[in-house]
Write an enzyme that holds these catalytic residues in place. Structure first.
Site, PDB file in Angstrom:
ATOM      1  N   LYS A  10       4.214  51.608 -65.886  1.00  0.00           N
ATOM      2  CA  LYS A  10       4.213  52.177 -64.422  1.00  0.00           C
ATOM      3  C   LYS A  10       5.485  51.866 -63.654  1.00  0.00           C
ATOM      4  O   LYS A  10       6.414  51.056 -64.181  1.00  0.00           O
ATOM      5  CB  LYS A  10       3.068  51.656 -63.694  1.00  0.00           C
ATOM      6  CG  LYS A  10       1.731  51.714 -64.464  1.00  0.00           C
ATOM      7  CD  LYS A  10       0.636  51.229 -63.414  1.00  0.00           C
ATOM      8  CE  LYS A  10      -0.770  51.142 -64.155  1.00  0.00           C
ATOM      9  NZ  LYS A  10      -1.754  50.533 -63.328  1.00  0.00           N
TER      10      LYS A  10
ATOM     11  N   TYR B 120      -5.640  59.995 -62.717  1.00  0.00           N
ATOM     12  CA  TYR B 120      -6.675  58.913 -62.270  1.00  0.00           C
ATOM     13  C   TYR B 120      -7.710  59.559 -61.615  1.00  0.00           C
ATOM     14  O   TYR B 120      -8.582  58.972 -60.757  1.00  0.00           O
ATOM     15  CB  TYR B 120      -5.709  58.038 -61.176  1.00  0.00           C
ATOM     16  CG  TYR B 120      -5.098  57.029 -61.907  1.00  0.00           C
ATOM     17  CD1 TYR B 120      -5.669  56.119 -62.786  1.00  0.00           C
ATOM     18  CD2 TYR B 120      -3.885  56.373 -61.406  1.00  0.00           C
ATOM     19  CE1 TYR B 120      -5.125  54.907 -63.462  1.00  0.00           C
ATOM     20  CE2 TYR B 120      -2.935  55.522 -61.947  1.00  0.00           C
ATOM     21  CZ  TYR B 120      -3.712  54.946 -62.797  1.00  0.00           C
ATOM     22  OH  TYR B 120      -2.889  53.678 -63.422  1.00  0.00           O
TER      23      TYR B 120
ATOM     24  N   PHE C  40      -8.770  52.416 -53.314  1.00  0.00           N
ATOM     25  CA  PHE C  40      -7.417  52.121 -53.641  1.00  0.00           C
ATOM     26  C   PHE C  40      -6.717  53.725 -54.212  1.00  0.00           C
ATOM     27  O   PHE C  40      -5.753  53.541 -54.565  1.00  0.00           O
ATOM     28  CB  PHE C  40      -7.342  51.156 -54.608  1.00  0.00           C
ATOM     29  CG  PHE C  40      -7.983  51.231 -55.891  1.00  0.00           C
ATOM     30  CD1 PHE C  40      -7.654  52.027 -57.151  1.00  0.00           C
ATOM     31  CD2 PHE C  40      -9.457  50.473 -56.028  1.00  0.00           C
ATOM     32  CE1 PHE C  40      -8.394  51.946 -58.162  1.00  0.00           C
ATOM     33  CE2 PHE C  40     -10.017  50.616 -57.117  1.00  0.00           C
ATOM     34  CZ  PHE C  40      -9.570  51.471 -58.146  1.00  0.00           C
TER      35      PHE C  40
ATOM     36  N   ARG D  54      -5.864  47.745 -75.480  1.00  0.00           N
ATOM     37  CA  ARG D  54      -6.173  47.152 -74.179  1.00  0.00           C
ATOM     38  C   ARG D  54      -6.343  45.833 -73.994  1.00  0.00           C
ATOM     39  O   ARG D  54      -6.134  44.957 -73.225  1.00  0.00           O
ATOM     40  CB  ARG D  54      -7.728  47.606 -73.941  1.00  0.00           C
ATOM     41  CG  ARG D  54      -7.839  49.281 -73.444  1.00  0.00           C
ATOM     42  CD  ARG D  54      -7.793  49.597 -72.208  1.00  0.00           C
ATOM     43  NE  ARG D  54      -8.630  48.975 -71.446  1.00  0.00           N
ATOM     44  CZ  ARG D  54      -8.724  49.383 -70.252  1.00  0.00           C
ATOM     45  NH1 ARG D  54      -7.871  50.510 -69.849  1.00  0.00           N
ATOM     46  NH2 ARG D  54      -9.684  48.868 -69.271  1.00  0.00           N
TER      47      ARG D  54
ATOM     48  N   THR E  33      -7.711  44.078 -66.164  1.00  0.00           N
ATOM     49  CA  THR E  33      -7.190  44.982 -64.712  1.00  0.00           C
ATOM     50  C   THR E  33      -6.360  44.136 -63.866  1.00  0.00           C
ATOM     51  O   THR E  33      -5.117  44.264 -63.499  1.00  0.00           O
ATOM     52  CB  THR E  33      -8.222  45.907 -64.300  1.00  0.00           C
ATOM     53  OG1 THR E  33      -8.778  46.568 -65.286  1.00  0.00           O
ATOM     54  CG2 THR E  33      -7.517  46.758 -63.369  1.00  0.00           C
TER      55      THR E  33
ATOM     56  N   ARG F 220      -0.137  41.824 -69.083  1.00  0.00           N
ATOM     57  CA  ARG F 220      -0.432  41.706 -67.676  1.00  0.00           C
ATOM     58  C   ARG F 220      -0.652  40.054 -67.172  1.00  0.00           C
ATOM     59  O   ARG F 220      -0.049  39.718 -65.986  1.00  0.00           O
ATOM     60  CB  ARG F 220      -1.746  42.306 -67.181  1.00  0.00           C
ATOM     61  CG  ARG F 220      -1.515  43.860 -66.796  1.00  0.00           C
ATOM     62  CD  ARG F 220      -2.966  44.437 -67.040  1.00  0.00           C
ATOM     63  NE  ARG F 220      -3.180  45.839 -66.572  1.00  0.00           N
ATOM     64  CZ  ARG F 220      -3.732  46.785 -66.530  1.00  0.00           C
ATOM     65  NH1 ARG F 220      -5.096  46.499 -67.024  1.00  0.00           N
ATOM     66  NH2 ARG F 220      -3.828  48.253 -66.444  1.00  0.00           N
TER      67      ARG F 220
ATOM     68  N   ASN G 195       0.211  46.068 -61.647  1.00  0.00           N
ATOM     69  CA  ASN G 195      -0.003  45.489 -62.922  1.00  0.00           C
ATOM     70  C   ASN G 195       0.640  46.073 -64.086  1.00  0.00           C
ATOM     71  O   ASN G 195       0.135  45.952 -65.312  1.00  0.00           O
ATOM     72  CB  ASN G 195      -1.682  45.320 -63.062  1.00  0.00           C
ATOM     73  CG  ASN G 195      -2.298  46.758 -63.181  1.00  0.00           C
ATOM     74  OD1 ASN G 195      -1.616  47.751 -63.144  1.00  0.00           O
ATOM     75  ND2 ASN G 195      -3.523  46.884 -63.271  1.00  0.00           N
TER      76      ASN G 195
ATOM     77  N   HIS H 221      -0.573  50.992 -67.995  1.00  0.00           N
ATOM     78  CA  HIS H 221      -1.658  51.756 -68.014  1.00  0.00           C
ATOM     79  C   HIS H 221      -2.029  51.835 -69.851  1.00  0.00           C
ATOM     80  O   HIS H 221      -1.254  52.096 -70.291  1.00  0.00           O
ATOM     81  CB  HIS H 221      -1.700  53.138 -67.617  1.00  0.00           C
ATOM     82  CG  HIS H 221      -2.807  53.917 -67.971  1.00  0.00           C
ATOM     83  ND1 HIS H 221      -4.013  53.994 -67.284  1.00  0.00           N
ATOM     84  CD2 HIS H 221      -2.893  54.888 -68.918  1.00  0.00           C
ATOM     85  CE1 HIS H 221      -4.767  54.817 -67.812  1.00  0.00           C
ATOM     86  NE2 HIS H 221      -4.211  55.321 -68.900  1.00  0.00           N
TER      87      HIS H 221
ATOM     88  N   GLU I  13      -5.651  61.904 -71.821  1.00  0.00           N
ATOM     89  CA  GLU I  13      -4.637  61.523 -71.273  1.00  0.00           C
ATOM     90  C   GLU I  13      -3.055  62.001 -72.203  1.00  0.00           C
ATOM     91  O   GLU I  13      -2.258  62.400 -71.538  1.00  0.00           O
ATOM     92  CB  GLU I  13      -4.544  60.100 -71.329  1.00  0.00           C
ATOM     93  CG  GLU I  13      -5.692  59.775 -70.077  1.00  0.00           C
ATOM     94  CD  GLU I  13      -5.702  58.107 -69.852  1.00  0.00           C
ATOM     95  OE1 GLU I  13      -6.516  57.712 -69.083  1.00  0.00           O
ATOM     96  OE2 GLU I  13      -5.260  57.354 -70.962  1.00  0.00           O
TER      97      GLU I  13
HETATM   98  N1  UDP Z   1      -6.256  49.150 -59.280  1.00  0.00           N
HETATM   99  C1  UDP Z   1      -6.518  48.724 -57.975  1.00  0.00           C
HETATM  100  N2  UDP Z   1      -7.228  47.912 -57.020  1.00  0.00           N
HETATM  101  C2  UDP Z   1      -8.427  47.779 -57.803  1.00  0.00           C
HETATM  102  C3  UDP Z   1      -8.741  48.286 -59.040  1.00  0.00           C
HETATM  103  C4  UDP Z   1      -7.578  48.812 -59.768  1.00  0.00           C
HETATM  104  O1  UDP Z   1      -5.256  48.906 -57.223  1.00  0.00           O
HETATM  105  O2  UDP Z   1      -9.299  47.085 -57.268  1.00  0.00           O
HETATM  106  C5  UDP Z   1      -5.366  49.849 -59.883  1.00  0.00           C
HETATM  107  C6  UDP Z   1      -4.880  49.008 -60.941  1.00  0.00           C
HETATM  108  O3  UDP Z   1      -3.243  49.284 -60.954  1.00  0.00           O
HETATM  109  C7  UDP Z   1      -5.326  49.752 -62.294  1.00  0.00           C
HETATM  110  C8  UDP Z   1      -5.613  51.062 -61.965  1.00  0.00           C
HETATM  111  O4  UDP Z   1      -5.966  51.104 -60.294  1.00  0.00           O
HETATM  112  O5  UDP Z   1      -4.649  49.514 -63.421  1.00  0.00           O
HETATM  113  C9  UDP Z   1      -6.694  51.677 -62.600  1.00  0.00           C
HETATM  114  O6  UDP Z   1      -7.861  51.149 -62.502  1.00  0.00           O
HETATM  115  P1  UDP Z   1      -8.683  51.074 -63.818  1.00  0.00           P
HETATM  116  O7  UDP Z   1     -10.018  50.175 -63.292  1.00  0.00           O
HETATM  117  O8  UDP Z   1      -8.844  52.117 -64.484  1.00  0.00           O
HETATM  118  O9  UDP Z   1      -8.074  49.806 -64.623  1.00  0.00           O
HETATM  119  P2  UDP Z   1      -7.222  49.697 -65.929  1.00  0.00           P
HETATM  120  O10 UDP Z   1      -7.842  50.777 -66.871  1.00  0.00           O
HETATM  121  O11 UDP Z   1      -5.752  50.194 -65.591  1.00  0.00           O
HETATM  122  O12 UDP Z   1      -7.231  48.334 -66.594  1.00  0.00           O
HETATM  123 MG    MG Z   2      -8.359  52.583 -66.545  1.00  0.00          MG
END
Ligand code: UDP
Ligand code: MG
Length: 161
Positions: free
Chosen positions: A20, A60, A68, A96, A102, A113, A123, A126, A137
C-alpha cells in the site's frame, strides 16, 4: 515425483499481494518483496500504480458497509501501490501468515505487519484471503497478458521433483 496428483494443481495457486502507499513511501518494497522471494514463491506479475478512488472501492467492495471504508479507499488511492501476483503451493494461506494479523498490534513478530507496522489503518500490505478473492483481485488489477508464465529455476529444489 509428486505423490498427490492434486498437489500439481495446487502448485499453480496464485495470490494477489499489494504494498500500500505507506509501505511504498516508507521504502519497504525490497524488504517485503524479498520475504516472498526468499520463501520460494514465484513472482508472476508486478507493477506500480496509483489506483483511482473508484478502483479502490472496487477492490475493497466487500467492506463497503464498514465505517473505515471511505478512509481506507481514500488512502489506497492516495499514492503508488505496488501490485503483485505470487505463485506457489499454498501461497494464498501462507502469504497471509507472512503478512500477519490485520491489526499490527496483534501481528506476531516475524510477520511483515508485526515487524514493520504499528496501526491497522497503516498496515502497509494487502493479501488475498481465499481462492475466489485471489482470482477476483488478480483479474481486477492485471490483464491476462501481464501475468508471466515461466519456469522458476529453483522449482526442482523447492518441490523435490
Ligand atoms: N482496516 C482498518 N480498520 C479496521 C479494519 C481494517 O482501517 O478496523 C483496514 C486495514 O488497512 C485492512 C483493510 O482495512 O488491511 C482491509 O481489512 P480486512 O479486514 O480485509 O483486513 P486484511 O485482509 O487486510 O488483513
Ligand atoms: Mg482482506
Amino acid at each position: 515425483m509428486l505423490q498427490d496428483p492434486s498437489a500439481e494443481a495446487a502448485e499453480l495457486e496464485r495470490t494477489f499481494i499489494a504494498i500500500k502507499p505507506d509501505g511504498v513511501q516508507r521504502g519497504l518494497i525490497s524488504e517485503i518483496v524479498s520475504r516472498f522471494e526468499r520463501k520460494g514463491y514465484k513472482l508472476v506479475a508486478i507493477k506500480l500504480v496509483v489506483p483511482s478512488k473508484e478502483f479502490a472501492e472496487q477492490h475493497y467492495y466487500d467492506l463497503k458497509e464498514r465505517p473505515f471504508f471511505n478512509g481506507l479507499c481514500e488512502f489506497l488511492s492516495s499514492g503508488p501501490v505496488l501490485a503483485m501476483v505470487w505463485e506457489g503451493q499454498g501461497v494464498i494461506k501462507y502469504g497471509r501468515k507472512l503478512i500477519g494479523a490485520t491489526d499490527p498490534q496483534n501481528s506476531e513478530p516475524g510477520t511483515i505487519r508485526g515487524d514493520l507496522a504499528i496501526i491497522v489503518g497503516r498496515n502497509i500490505i494487502h493479501g488475498s484471503d481465499g481462492l475466489e478473492t485471489a482470482k477476483n483481485e488478480i483479474n481486477l488489477w492485471f490483464k491476462p497478458e501481464e501475468l508471466v508464465n515461466y519456469a522458476h529455476n529453483s522449482e526442482n529444489w523447492l518441490y523435490g521433483k
